[in-house]
Design a protein around this motif. Sequence first.
Motif, PDB file in Angstrom:
ATOM      1  N   GLY C 208       5.751  30.271 -24.177  1.00  0.00           N
ATOM      2  CA  GLY C 208       6.832  30.949 -23.461  1.00  0.00           C
ATOM      3  C   GLY C 208       6.424  31.487 -22.102  1.00  0.00           C
ATOM      4  N   LEU C 209       5.176  31.257 -21.723  1.00  0.00           N
ATOM      5  CA  LEU C 209       4.667  31.890 -20.501  1.00  0.00           C
ATOM      6  C   LEU C 209       5.437  31.464 -19.246  1.00  0.00           C
ATOM      7  CD1 LEU C 209       2.519  33.917 -19.707  1.00  0.00           C
ATOM      8  CD2 LEU C 209       0.863  32.055 -19.535  1.00  0.00           C
ATOM      9  N   TYR C 210       5.936  30.221 -19.222  1.00  0.00           N
ATOM     10  CA  TYR C 210       6.684  29.752 -18.037  1.00  0.00           C
ATOM     11  C   TYR C 210       7.908  30.611 -17.768  1.00  0.00           C
ATOM     12  CZ  TYR C 210      10.091  27.449 -21.162  1.00  0.00           C
ATOM     13  OH  TYR C 210      11.039  27.181 -22.110  1.00  0.00           O
ATOM     14  N   LEU C 211       8.459  31.226 -18.798  1.00  0.00           N
ATOM     15  CA  LEU C 211       9.658  32.051 -18.605  1.00  0.00           C
ATOM     16  C   LEU C 211       9.310  33.391 -17.970  1.00  0.00           C
ATOM     17  CD1 LEU C 211      11.462  31.255 -21.970  1.00  0.00           C
ATOM     18  CD2 LEU C 211      12.141  30.502 -19.665  1.00  0.00           C
ATOM     19  N   ALA C 212       8.072  33.833 -18.147  1.00  0.00           N
ATOM     20  CA  ALA C 212       7.628  35.085 -17.531  1.00  0.00           C
ATOM     21  C   ALA C 212       7.130  34.864 -16.111  1.00  0.00           C
ATOM     22  CB  ALA C 212       6.522  35.718 -18.379  1.00  0.00           C
ATOM     23  N   ALA C 213       6.910  33.605 -15.779  1.00  0.00           N
ATOM     24  CA  ALA C 213       6.245  33.319 -14.506  1.00  0.00           C
ATOM     25  C   ALA C 213       7.069  32.370 -13.637  1.00  0.00           C
ATOM     26  CB  ALA C 213       4.840  32.755 -14.784  1.00  0.00           C
ATOM     27  N   ASN C 214       8.373  32.638 -13.591  1.00  0.00           N
ATOM     28  CA  ASN C 214       9.245  31.899 -12.676  1.00  0.00           C
ATOM     29  C   ASN C 214       9.252  30.398 -12.875  1.00  0.00           C
ATOM     30  OD1 ASN C 214      10.166  34.230 -11.278  1.00  0.00           O
ATOM     31  ND2 ASN C 214       8.161  34.346 -10.293  1.00  0.00           N
ATOM     32  N   GLY C 215       9.032  29.952 -14.125  1.00  0.00           N
ATOM     33  CA  GLY C 215       9.200  28.536 -14.410  1.00  0.00           C
ATOM     34  C   GLY C 215       7.912  27.732 -14.430  1.00  0.00           C
ATOM     35  N   ALA C 230      14.507  29.253 -14.998  1.00  0.00           N
ATOM     36  CA  ALA C 230      13.762  30.215 -15.831  1.00  0.00           C
ATOM     37  C   ALA C 230      14.557  31.505 -15.958  1.00  0.00           C
ATOM     38  CB  ALA C 230      12.393  30.488 -15.207  1.00  0.00           C
ATOM     39  N   ARG C 231      15.088  31.970 -14.829  1.00  0.00           N
ATOM     40  CA  ARG C 231      15.881  33.193 -14.810  1.00  0.00           C
ATOM     41  C   ARG C 231      17.090  33.066 -15.736  1.00  0.00           C
ATOM     42  NH1 ARG C 231      16.070  33.855  -8.793  1.00  0.00           N
ATOM     43  NH2 ARG C 231      18.077  32.816  -8.990  1.00  0.00           N
ATOM     44  N   ARG C 232      17.738  31.926 -15.651  1.00  0.00           N
ATOM     45  CA  ARG C 232      18.947  31.706 -16.443  1.00  0.00           C
ATOM     46  C   ARG C 232      18.648  31.621 -17.945  1.00  0.00           C
ATOM     47  NH1 ARG C 232      22.378  27.456 -12.659  1.00  0.00           N
ATOM     48  NH2 ARG C 232      23.296  29.073 -11.333  1.00  0.00           N
ATOM     49  N   ILE C 233      17.551  30.967 -18.295  1.00  0.00           N
ATOM     50  CA  ILE C 233      17.193  30.908 -19.725  1.00  0.00           C
ATOM     51  C   ILE C 233      16.883  32.320 -20.214  1.00  0.00           C
ATOM     52  CG2 ILE C 233      15.483  30.042 -21.382  1.00  0.00           C
ATOM     53  CD1 ILE C 233      15.304  27.492 -19.626  1.00  0.00           C
ATOM     54  N   ASN C 234      16.200  33.108 -19.387  1.00  0.00           N
ATOM     55  CA  ASN C 234      15.962  34.508 -19.765  1.00  0.00           C
ATOM     56  C   ASN C 234      17.277  35.266 -19.977  1.00  0.00           C
ATOM     57  OD1 ASN C 234      13.174  34.358 -19.750  1.00  0.00           O
ATOM     58  ND2 ASN C 234      12.979  34.960 -17.582  1.00  0.00           N
ATOM     59  N   ALA C 267       9.339  37.199 -26.764  1.00  0.00           N
ATOM     60  CA  ALA C 267       9.970  38.055 -25.762  1.00  0.00           C
ATOM     61  C   ALA C 267       9.321  37.814 -24.412  1.00  0.00           C
ATOM     62  CB  ALA C 267       9.864  39.525 -26.157  1.00  0.00           C
ATOM     63  N   VAL C 268      10.087  38.029 -23.366  1.00  0.00           N
ATOM     64  CA  VAL C 268       9.629  37.723 -22.014  1.00  0.00           C
ATOM     65  C   VAL C 268       9.749  38.977 -21.144  1.00  0.00           C
ATOM     66  CG1 VAL C 268      10.123  36.357 -19.955  1.00  0.00           C
ATOM     67  CG2 VAL C 268      10.364  35.318 -22.224  1.00  0.00           C
ATOM     68  N   ALA C 269       8.641  39.364 -20.524  1.00  0.00           N
ATOM     69  CA  ALA C 269       8.697  40.419 -19.511  1.00  0.00           C
ATOM     70  C   ALA C 269       8.515  39.729 -18.157  1.00  0.00           C
ATOM     71  CB  ALA C 269       7.594  41.452 -19.749  1.00  0.00           C
ATOM     72  N   PRO C 270       9.640  39.459 -17.474  1.00  0.00           N
ATOM     73  CA  PRO C 270       9.574  38.627 -16.265  1.00  0.00           C
ATOM     74  C   PRO C 270       8.580  39.196 -15.233  1.00  0.00           C
ATOM     75  CG  PRO C 270      11.860  38.997 -16.907  1.00  0.00           C
ATOM     76  CD  PRO C 270      11.024  39.896 -17.750  1.00  0.00           C
ATOM     77  N   GLY C 271       7.714  38.326 -14.777  1.00  0.00           N
ATOM     78  CA  GLY C 271       6.721  38.747 -13.788  1.00  0.00           C
ATOM     79  C   GLY C 271       5.529  39.446 -14.395  1.00  0.00           C
ATOM     80  N   LYS C 272       5.583  39.692 -15.700  1.00  0.00           N
ATOM     81  CA  LYS C 272       4.483  40.427 -16.328  1.00  0.00           C
ATOM     82  C   LYS C 272       3.786  39.674 -17.458  1.00  0.00           C
ATOM     83  CE  LYS C 272       6.457  44.494 -14.558  1.00  0.00           C
ATOM     84  NZ  LYS C 272       7.859  44.918 -14.425  1.00  0.00           N
ATOM     85  N   ALA C 273       4.531  39.333 -18.499  1.00  0.00           N
ATOM     86  CA  ALA C 273       3.855  38.758 -19.655  1.00  0.00           C
ATOM     87  C   ALA C 273       4.819  38.028 -20.570  1.00  0.00           C
ATOM     88  CB  ALA C 273       3.156  39.860 -20.446  1.00  0.00           C
ATOM     89  N   SER C 274       4.234  37.157 -21.399  1.00  0.00           N
ATOM     90  CA  SER C 274       4.945  36.518 -22.503  1.00  0.00           C
ATOM     91  C   SER C 274       4.400  37.138 -23.781  1.00  0.00           C
ATOM     92  CB  SER C 274       4.680  35.015 -22.467  1.00  0.00           C
ATOM     93  OG  SER C 274       5.161  34.389 -23.631  1.00  0.00           O
TER      94      SER C 274
ATOM     95  N   TRP D 304      16.901  40.189  -6.747  1.00  0.00           N
ATOM     96  CA  TRP D 304      17.028  41.403  -7.563  1.00  0.00           C
ATOM     97  C   TRP D 304      17.347  41.142  -9.037  1.00  0.00           C
ATOM     98  CZ3 TRP D 304      20.336  45.048  -3.905  1.00  0.00           C
ATOM     99  CH2 TRP D 304      19.493  45.567  -2.905  1.00  0.00           C
ATOM    100  N   SER D 305      17.637  39.894  -9.404  1.00  0.00           N
ATOM    101  CA  SER D 305      17.918  39.614 -10.821  1.00  0.00           C
ATOM    102  C   SER D 305      16.830  40.235 -11.687  1.00  0.00           C
ATOM    103  CB  SER D 305      17.953  38.103 -11.077  1.00  0.00           C
ATOM    104  OG  SER D 305      17.802  37.827 -12.453  1.00  0.00           O
ATOM    105  N   VAL D 306      17.222  40.841 -12.777  1.00  0.00           N
ATOM    106  CA  VAL D 306      16.218  41.428 -13.672  1.00  0.00           C
ATOM    107  C   VAL D 306      15.490  40.354 -14.474  1.00  0.00           C
ATOM    108  CG1 VAL D 306      17.590  43.540 -13.915  1.00  0.00           C
ATOM    109  CG2 VAL D 306      17.760  41.757 -15.668  1.00  0.00           C
ATOM    110  N   PHE D 307      15.943  39.106 -14.365  1.00  0.00           N
ATOM    111  CA  PHE D 307      15.377  38.053 -15.208  1.00  0.00           C
ATOM    112  C   PHE D 307      14.280  37.241 -14.530  1.00  0.00           C
ATOM    113  CE2 PHE D 307      19.724  38.617 -17.060  1.00  0.00           C
ATOM    114  CZ  PHE D 307      19.289  39.247 -18.213  1.00  0.00           C
ATOM    115  N   GLY D 308      13.807  37.681 -13.362  1.00  0.00           N
ATOM    116  CA  GLY D 308      12.754  36.946 -12.691  1.00  0.00           C
ATOM    117  C   GLY D 308      13.032  36.908 -11.212  1.00  0.00           C
ATOM    118  N   LEU D 309      12.006  36.663 -10.453  1.00  0.00           N
ATOM    119  CA  LEU D 309      12.164  36.676  -8.985  1.00  0.00           C
ATOM    120  C   LEU D 309      12.949  35.470  -8.500  1.00  0.00           C
ATOM    121  CD1 LEU D 309       8.660  37.916  -7.964  1.00  0.00           C
ATOM    122  CD2 LEU D 309      10.776  39.169  -8.314  1.00  0.00           C
TER     123      LEU D 309
END
Lengths: 309, 309, 309, 309
Positions: C208-215, C230-234, C267-274, D304-309
């Motif tokens: 799932g790491l790609y979802l935390a790291a912009n694809g 990635a944003r949309r799947i989140n 779970a995905v923390a966007p920009g932080k971690a999977s 600004w989306s909360v789901f990723g940059l």
Amino acid sequence: MEDLQALLDDIHTTLSARDDKGKVATYIPELARIDPAHFGIAVIGVDGTEYMAGDAELPFSIQSVSKVFTLTLALGKHGDSLWNRVGREPSGTAFNSIVQLEFEKGRPRNPFINAGAIAVTDLILSGHKPREAIGEIVNFVRFLSGDDTITTDQAVAKSENATGFRNFALAQFMRSFDRLDHPAEHTLGVYFHQCALAMSCRQLAHAGLYLAANGRNPVSGSSVVSRERARRINALMMMCGHYDGSGEFAYRVGLPGKSGVGGGILAVAPGKASIAVWAPGLNDYGNSLLGTAALEILAKRTGWSVFGL
Amino acid sequence: MEDLQALLDDIHTTLSARDDKGKVATYIPELARIDPAHFGIAVIGVDGTEYMAGDAELPFSIQSVSKVFTLTLALGKHGDSLWNRVGREPSGTAFNSIVQLEFEKGRPRNPFINAGAIAVTDLILSGHKPREAIGEIVNFVRFLSGDDTITTDQAVAKSENATGFRNFALAQFMRSFDRLDHPAEHTLGVYFHQCALAMSCRQLAHAGLYLAANGRNPVSGSSVVSRERARRINALMMMCGHYDGSGEFAYRVGLPGKSGVGGGILAVAPGKASIAVWAPGLNDYGNSLLGTAALEILAKRTGWSVFGL
Amino acid sequence: MEDLQALLDDIHTTLSARDDKGKVATYIPELARIDPAHFGIAVIGVDGTEYMAGDAELPFSIQSVSKVFTLTLALGKHGDSLWNRVGREPSGTAFNSIVQLEFEKGRPRNPFINAGAIAVTDLILSGHKPREAIGEIVNFVRFLSGDDTITTDQAVAKSENATGFRNFALAQFMRSFDRLDHPAEHTLGVYFHQCALAMSCRQLAHAGLYLAANGRNPVSGSSVVSRERARRINALMMMCGHYDGSGEFAYRVGLPGKSGVGGGILAVAPGKASIAVWAPGLNDYGNSLLGTAALEILAKRTGWSVFGL
Amino acid sequence: MEDLQALLDDIHTTLSARDDKGKVATYIPELARIDPAHFGIAVIGVDGTEYMAGDAELPFSIQSVSKVFTLTLALGKHGDSLWNRVGREPSGTAFNSIVQLEFEKGRPRNPFINAGAIAVTDLILSGHKPREAIGEIVNFVRFLSGDDTITTDQAVAKSENATGFRNFALAQFMRSFDRLDHPAEHTLGVYFHQCALAMSCRQLAHAGLYLAANGRNPVSGSSVVSRERARRINALMMMCGHYDGSGEFAYRVGLPGKSGVGGGILAVAPGKASIAVWAPGLNDYGNSLLGTAALEILAKRTGWSVFGL
């Protein structure tokens, strides 16, 4: 009451002239090819006298009208324990709705909507192979009508088996609630064959005669069900025999009846006659348009409505 | 058929001895105080002969049984245009359900569920003040039963007006779809008064006699509705008269009937008799438990079921 | 933020001590045997650093967590035309409800309820044999997680195929609306295999790491999807990832997530971690009870909620 | 990130040129007269900096956007016991649906559909007269936005009171389940006034700033709610803020937001800014068509989306 044969002839002439014949069912490919101009009607009095008009001896696919006979058969085999599987209330929804099944945990509302009829067929299948159960149903209908030439139309049965996704959904859904005992393929294999029974109005009216005559076929002299059970099956036909158009049928015709998507309707005038009508075009509820109209005229002119003279 | 008076006495004795009398409705505070031990039954033959047993002359709150009379009155005033406002199909849901109203855009399924009866009352209110409409309904019921002493119980009407939130919800909901012409407070003011009509079994059976006798009250000689309309009202009672227990009532009793939450039921044996029964305890569907049982025994022993002898 | 490894150890200790571990799913016989005492958690930072506690390297049946990966795969193959088959709204009903399907003519509300995921799998099957489609899915998950040892558990897949009547009902129902291109047996054959993927928390978090790291998977360097996708799947995971408990998960945890009936949650923390967590006992909505609790603590202590620090 | 003011100007120019502006709500007569050509947007950074374009200082009827503020106020007065009255899940149905209320015994799914907001208002009314409760709500919104000129539009409130039959139905229905403590007329009297609050985008963005800044208004320095509560209100806005279009809004915009039928939307970029947009034309879900489009562009260009940059 006027002369019954003249009345049937008059109904046939009047309705054949109508332009709006309804729409032939298209979701079963084999049925979609039927000519909507067919019209037949047969009335058998409780004394056995036959009256007919139009295509009354031409076989058609009785489809859901068969549910009356399989209910009768299953009640004979399982008695009132059948009601553990299926209810006795109108559904308030379309013939193939699955919504009620989810809200009521897989128990169909009555034996005349598709789900309920599938549950009844599943009971008939108990202890049998599908082929045997089909044989038993065909034999029972032959016995009821006193006619050993009745058969199922294999092409129709096959057509439904290939395209009856909605019925498969209903069966699988009931199975998920442990409401069916057999694999969906087996139960539906039998179900599609019972629906594919090919009968003429004359044969169908004979088959339903026990319901008009307190449970006993006055032509053959056979006892089919008890007086009380005949009354109860009639009640179920009145309440649930026309899907979500049952109220309309009671309001206009006032007789217990069961329709099929092939355009047939079996109606019962208790103590008087068994009536079968066939016109392939359907109304918005999936019931024969001209068949209903024919029964409305017949009930009005004969005063056979159960709700008053 | 056995002696009718003896049969009523027997039914009264048998059912009064039963322990399970059902539950008195509690949602209308005034009704919650009624003694569940009451039991009354009255049968009026189409020749006008009266048979009674138990508390047959004690007035009770007829509640939804009144819907038969307001439907008859509204059909007289508005004819079949009434059916633009309300349908003719069983609902498949509880008497006070609002779900169907949303799915079907504010058009109630039939005139005997609460929403449908409110829509019918709204039509009677047309061109009147609420007080006048109440007067018209009371006068109509007095005319039907040939008894000018019938009144509404003001305490019951007031009690329902104060606590009938669900009926207010139904009325406001229909109004949001433009299905009512009057403010909810006005229409329900009339509706709660019609439900609060206090009548004895004897009065109620007289009031329903026109439905057993092709539209004409044979005692007073008055013509109430046409033969065809009487038949159709009977059909509606059969299909929809017991809410989501209508199928069960048809199966067990086999007569057109309309129940009320006060424990009354009016049943019609076309061509034979009008029957009213009262026992305040209700079954799970909100219909009189012992009242239904009484009618089941009566229909069985008289052979009055419309579905066969 | 405190030390992440210490936090995971603390969560593991705290939650393992809880008596109420929820109920292991019983409707899939193979899953019913799992020991509810298992608990594992793995966090992979967007820099690739791994943190783990408990049974983080023990494979479990990921079940519906797989729906995130099949959605990603199907979007890659079919692009936004996928949305013709399935919606993007929360369902407001249970994971296996069929009611919405009838009201909305066979189009599932989102790709994360069963019906929607089956529709997505049906798209992956296009032009393939079931065996090939299964292979493609397994390979895609191996690629995502950078681990070629991942396989499906054949016993679980077989078990679901034998008892998954409800999923067969959903598939047949969609097929009746022409919403599936393949026979139910084929589509569900693939579907049950994707659900039977056996993965450890560590493998799942990597996948799932790609979802935390912009694809883009920062460990392998592979680009999986665009930043926008990635944003949309989140967003979809946030809105629909926990069936009818999605609102509760958002309220308590505040991270996009997808649960499975095997007790896993990604779970995905966007920009932080999977983050992947596994605890087999479920809450009333069918989501891991302790897994949700673990993520709630983790989000609170790290401030990773997307809804504010 | 590009220059924010230039971005707003660009959005204003681009969207004002669009032909399809959606449809102005007609069911509230006063709102039906608004010119669909209006367009305003205001962004207030968490540092208090203001950016505006178009009709950003023209007051409009905030309607359901007020539900965010009344929820905040009611949580302050009643704490988490509020959740006994209302749930936290998306509804899966239209903003004014009553179906779910029947299935879930009068408990609304969330505080942002009409029924849920009415239940919240009923709590604010506790111990007050309607006039006092209205005053308290107005004062609270003035406090939030730091602007004492904000008032309710009496003509709009009156208009809704006269035609809001559906809201009366919802209130009466909840009252039938004992879910409201006050007469429907009182609770809705307050509710219609809160919906009739007239605010400009600038005022609205200021009022929502505490949600972007962890519960504290950085301009006034006032603490409004705890950090955790701000996060949770944002979660609710994300999940339920756009009725049955909430999934679509999350997918396209990716920010917590709450729309009103007057065409306003309040959106929150946690840690970054509070955003208010107004364009009276609505899409099929009853949310501002151009307002949503504006937020989609803004979120995309700012990241600004909360789901990723």
